[in-house]
Design a protein around this motif. Structure first.
Motif, PDB file in Angstrom:
ATOM      1  N   MET A 151       0.816  -1.219   0.000  1.00  0.00           N
ATOM      2  CA  MET A 151       0.000   0.000   0.000  1.00  0.00           C
ATOM      3  C   MET A 151       0.845   1.262   0.000  1.00  0.00           C
ATOM      4  O   MET A 151       0.357   2.333  -0.335  1.00  0.00           O
ATOM      5  CB  MET A 151      -0.941  -0.013   1.210  1.00  0.00           C
ATOM      6  N   GLN A 152       2.114   1.148   0.397  1.00  0.00           N
ATOM      7  CA  GLN A 152       3.014   2.304   0.366  1.00  0.00           C
ATOM      8  C   GLN A 152       3.759   2.395  -0.964  1.00  0.00           C
ATOM      9  O   GLN A 152       4.693   3.184  -1.106  1.00  0.00           O
ATOM     10  CB  GLN A 152       4.027   2.207   1.514  1.00  0.00           C
ATOM     11  N   MET A 153       3.335   1.571  -1.936  1.00  0.00           N
ATOM     12  CA  MET A 153       3.900   1.551  -3.290  1.00  0.00           C
ATOM     13  C   MET A 153       5.346   1.072  -3.310  1.00  0.00           C
ATOM     14  O   MET A 153       6.080   1.329  -4.261  1.00  0.00           O
ATOM     15  CB  MET A 153       3.798   2.932  -3.947  1.00  0.00           C
ATOM     16  N   ALA A 154       5.762   0.338  -2.259  1.00  0.00           N
ATOM     17  CA  ALA A 154       7.095  -0.249  -2.241  1.00  0.00           C
ATOM     18  C   ALA A 154       7.032  -1.638  -2.874  1.00  0.00           C
ATOM     19  O   ALA A 154       6.157  -2.439  -2.540  1.00  0.00           O
ATOM     20  CB  ALA A 154       7.613  -0.347  -0.815  1.00  0.00           C
ATOM     21  N   GLN A 155       7.952  -1.906  -3.810  1.00  0.00           N
ATOM     22  CA  GLN A 155       7.955  -3.178  -4.510  1.00  0.00           C
ATOM     23  C   GLN A 155       9.040  -4.088  -3.958  1.00  0.00           C
ATOM     24  O   GLN A 155      10.151  -3.640  -3.652  1.00  0.00           O
ATOM     25  CB  GLN A 155       8.178  -2.969  -6.011  1.00  0.00           C
ATOM     26  N   SER A 156       8.710  -5.378  -3.785  1.00  0.00           N
ATOM     27  CA  SER A 156       9.675  -6.343  -3.259  1.00  0.00           C
ATOM     28  C   SER A 156       9.365  -7.720  -3.821  1.00  0.00           C
ATOM     29  O   SER A 156       8.255  -7.986  -4.290  1.00  0.00           O
ATOM     30  CB  SER A 156       9.640  -6.379  -1.725  1.00  0.00           C
ATOM     31  N   ASN A 157      10.359  -8.597  -3.769  1.00  0.00           N
ATOM     32  CA  ASN A 157      10.189  -9.971  -4.215  1.00  0.00           C
ATOM     33  C   ASN A 157       9.911 -10.868  -3.020  1.00  0.00           C
ATOM     34  O   ASN A 157      10.565 -10.746  -1.978  1.00  0.00           O
ATOM     35  CB  ASN A 157      11.438 -10.449  -4.961  1.00  0.00           C
ATOM     36  N   LYS A 158       8.930 -11.763  -3.178  1.00  0.00           N
ATOM     37  CA  LYS A 158       8.498 -12.607  -2.071  1.00  0.00           C
ATOM     38  C   LYS A 158       8.604 -14.083  -2.438  1.00  0.00           C
ATOM     39  O   LYS A 158       8.371 -14.471  -3.579  1.00  0.00           O
ATOM     40  CB  LYS A 158       7.036 -12.307  -1.699  1.00  0.00           C
ATOM     41  N   ILE A 159       8.940 -14.886  -1.440  1.00  0.00           N
ATOM     42  CA  ILE A 159       8.835 -16.341  -1.531  1.00  0.00           C
ATOM     43  C   ILE A 159       7.983 -16.773  -0.339  1.00  0.00           C
ATOM     44  O   ILE A 159       8.364 -16.542   0.812  1.00  0.00           O
ATOM     45  CB  ILE A 159      10.204 -17.043  -1.478  1.00  0.00           C
ATOM     46  N   VAL A 160       6.837 -17.386  -0.607  1.00  0.00           N
ATOM     47  CA  VAL A 160       5.927 -17.750   0.477  1.00  0.00           C
ATOM     48  C   VAL A 160       5.484 -19.203   0.335  1.00  0.00           C
ATOM     49  O   VAL A 160       5.572 -19.805  -0.735  1.00  0.00           O
ATOM     50  CB  VAL A 160       4.667 -16.837   0.505  1.00  0.00           C
ATOM     51  N   MET A 161       5.015 -19.728   1.454  1.00  0.00           N
ATOM     52  CA  MET A 161       4.352 -21.031   1.467  1.00  0.00           C
ATOM     53  C   MET A 161       2.856 -20.742   1.372  1.00  0.00           C
ATOM     54  O   MET A 161       2.242 -20.317   2.347  1.00  0.00           O
ATOM     55  CB  MET A 161       4.685 -21.775   2.750  1.00  0.00           C
ATOM     56  N   PRO A 162       2.244 -20.918   0.201  1.00  0.00           N
ATOM     57  CA  PRO A 162       0.845 -20.520   0.014  1.00  0.00           C
ATOM     58  C   PRO A 162      -0.105 -21.458   0.760  1.00  0.00           C
ATOM     59  O   PRO A 162       0.004 -22.681   0.654  1.00  0.00           O
ATOM     60  CB  PRO A 162       0.656 -20.625  -1.504  1.00  0.00           C
ATOM     61  N   ILE A 163      -1.040 -20.873   1.509  1.00  0.00           N
ATOM     62  CA  ILE A 163      -1.965 -21.668   2.320  1.00  0.00           C
ATOM     63  C   ILE A 163      -3.353 -21.731   1.695  1.00  0.00           C
ATOM     64  O   ILE A 163      -3.902 -22.796   1.491  1.00  0.00           O
ATOM     65  CB  ILE A 163      -2.060 -21.107   3.745  1.00  0.00           C
ATOM     66  N   LYS A 164      -3.922 -20.563   1.376  1.00  0.00           N
ATOM     67  CA  LYS A 164      -5.258 -20.584   0.776  1.00  0.00           C
ATOM     68  C   LYS A 164      -5.590 -19.236   0.162  1.00  0.00           C
ATOM     69  O   LYS A 164      -4.968 -18.215   0.462  1.00  0.00           O
ATOM     70  CB  LYS A 164      -6.314 -20.966   1.805  1.00  0.00           C
ATOM     71  N   LEU A 165      -6.601 -19.258  -0.716  1.00  0.00           N
ATOM     72  CA  LEU A 165      -7.149 -18.042  -1.303  1.00  0.00           C
ATOM     73  C   LEU A 165      -8.291 -17.540  -0.429  1.00  0.00           C
ATOM     74  O   LEU A 165      -9.049 -18.328   0.131  1.00  0.00           O
ATOM     75  CB  LEU A 165      -7.667 -18.318  -2.714  1.00  0.00           C
ATOM     76  N   LEU A 166      -8.418 -16.233  -0.345  1.00  0.00           N
ATOM     77  CA  LEU A 166      -9.460 -15.624   0.478  1.00  0.00           C
ATOM     78  C   LEU A 166     -10.123 -14.506  -0.314  1.00  0.00           C
ATOM     79  O   LEU A 166      -9.440 -13.666  -0.906  1.00  0.00           O
ATOM     80  CB  LEU A 166      -8.843 -15.057   1.771  1.00  0.00           C
ATOM     81  N   TYR A 167     -11.464 -14.534  -0.366  1.00  0.00           N
ATOM     82  CA  TYR A 167     -12.205 -13.441  -0.991  1.00  0.00           C
ATOM     83  C   TYR A 167     -12.835 -12.609   0.100  1.00  0.00           C
ATOM     84  O   TYR A 167     -13.641 -13.104   0.886  1.00  0.00           O
ATOM     85  CB  TYR A 167     -13.297 -13.980  -1.922  1.00  0.00           C
ATOM     86  N   LYS A 168     -12.455 -11.336   0.192  1.00  0.00           N
ATOM     87  CA  LYS A 168     -12.941 -10.479   1.256  1.00  0.00           C
ATOM     88  C   LYS A 168     -12.937  -9.034   0.808  1.00  0.00           C
ATOM     89  O   LYS A 168     -12.000  -8.592   0.134  1.00  0.00           O
ATOM     90  CB  LYS A 168     -12.069 -10.629   2.511  1.00  0.00           C
ATOM     91  N   SER A 169     -14.001  -8.315   1.162  1.00  0.00           N
ATOM     92  CA  SER A 169     -14.093  -6.885   0.894  1.00  0.00           C
ATOM     93  C   SER A 169     -13.794  -6.556  -0.564  1.00  0.00           C
ATOM     94  O   SER A 169     -12.912  -5.759  -0.878  1.00  0.00           O
ATOM     95  CB  SER A 169     -13.149  -6.106   1.822  1.00  0.00           C
ATOM     96  N   GLN A 170     -14.529  -7.211  -1.467  1.00  0.00           N
ATOM     97  CA  GLN A 170     -14.476  -6.935  -2.900  1.00  0.00           C
ATOM     98  C   GLN A 170     -13.166  -7.321  -3.569  1.00  0.00           C
ATOM     99  O   GLN A 170     -12.864  -6.857  -4.670  1.00  0.00           O
ATOM    100  CB  GLN A 170     -14.716  -5.433  -3.166  1.00  0.00           C
TER     101      GLN A 170
END
Length: 303
Positions: A151-170
């Motif tokens: 949200m602060q417009m800072a860009q970074s590269n991530k490596i994550v262990m994906p758990i699940k998709l979530l649909y919330k607040s549009q």
């Protein structure tokens, strides 16, 4: 009650292939004596469950044993097909093939009443490819890499262990365990780019479970909104709010009273109503909208 427990115990062993008696007693909230009695009943019924004593021992179920479709009710079969139909709508061929196989097994046609389109307008292929990669990583317990803009417009590269998709607040989000931060993080999918699935896998059982519950609560500052909307556009209120939050006057105008998140979505929603809506309160929101409108007028006014 005992029949339900026997089915649940069998399904648990099918999923895990082995367990200790203490583990089963705790899971089903029964005594050790009841666990061993249930095992005897299942064995007598022909289910290949056996016990082993000593180090590494426990309760096991034969690796080649599978349950018949008869253990699923017609309603449960329909729910499985419905869930797979929604996933198959992401255009994953392997899920479509699985759906076809289960439909034949259950002697039931898959539901075609659901179509899920994850894409934004004008970016159909790119967005679907992104969701397919995320879904593949989640189902395969594989590490997921991507570039992210916060949200602060800072860009970074991530490596994550994906758990699940979530649909919330549009919006759609990915909940994953971040290797760098060693904690759970929630990522908005529209801010993800250059998504790729790594060959490296991870074990979900080694991840902290309690932290995951906290990440599901995406918190925003909530404000009490009172919004008046013209009769011509009052239908828009029902698209995003519950009918109990809308009051219709005799002239057809609507008044919305709701707790809403103070996010860019709120301002975009109100501005999309144009001159057909007016914020009655809070005053702070009215003032901010005035400022935004003035800035827009200055931007588009002729010199």
């Amino acid at each position: 009650m005992q029949i339900q427990r026997l089915f649940a115990l069998t399904h648990y062993l099918l999923a895990n292939r082995s367990a200790t008696a203490a583990e089963l007693a705790q899971r089903f909230n029964v005594s050790l004596r009841t666990v061993f009695r249930d095992i005897d009943i299942l064995s007598s019924a022909g289910i290949p469950i056996y016990t082993s004593q000593g180090t590494g021992g426990g309760i096991f179920i034969d690796n080649d044993f599978v349950l018949s479709k008869a253990t699923l009710t017609s309603e449960e079969q329909k729910k499985i097909l419905l869930s797979l139909s929604s996933l198959a709508a992401t255009k994953q061929d392997d899920l479509s093939f699985l759906l076809e196989k289960l439909s034949g097994l259950f002697q039931n046609q898959p539901s075609d009443l659901i179509e899920v389109d994850f894409s934004r307008w004008g970016r159909t292929g790119e967005d679907k490819d992104k969701f397919n990669k995320i879904a593949s990583a989640i189902s395969g317990n594989q590490l997921l890499g991507f570039s992210y803009i916060n949200m602060q417009m800072a860009q970074s590269n991530k490596i994550v262990m994906p758990i699940k998709l979530l649909y919330k607040s549009q919006a759609w989000y990915l909940i994953g365990y971040c290797q760098e931060k060693q904690t759970y993080r929630t990522f908005k999918i529209t801010r993800m780019s250059e998504v790729f699935v790594k060959a490296e896998t991870f074990d979900r059982k080694n991840l902290p479970v309690k932290e995951l519950d906290k990440t599901e609560q995406i918190s925003y500052t909530m404000i009490p909104l009172v919004l008046k909307c013209s009769a011509e556009t009052v239908h828009r209120l029902y698209e995003d709010f519950h009918e109990s939050q809308v009051t219709i006057a005799k002239d057809g105008t609507g008044i919305l009273r709701a707790e809403v998140p103070d996010t860019p979505w709120l301002y975009g929603f109100i501005l999309s109503l144009g001159g057909e809506a007016e914020v009655l309160s809070p005053l702070r929101l009215r003032n901010k909208l005035c400022q935004m409108i003035k800035e827009l007028m200055n931007r588009y006014s002729e010199d």
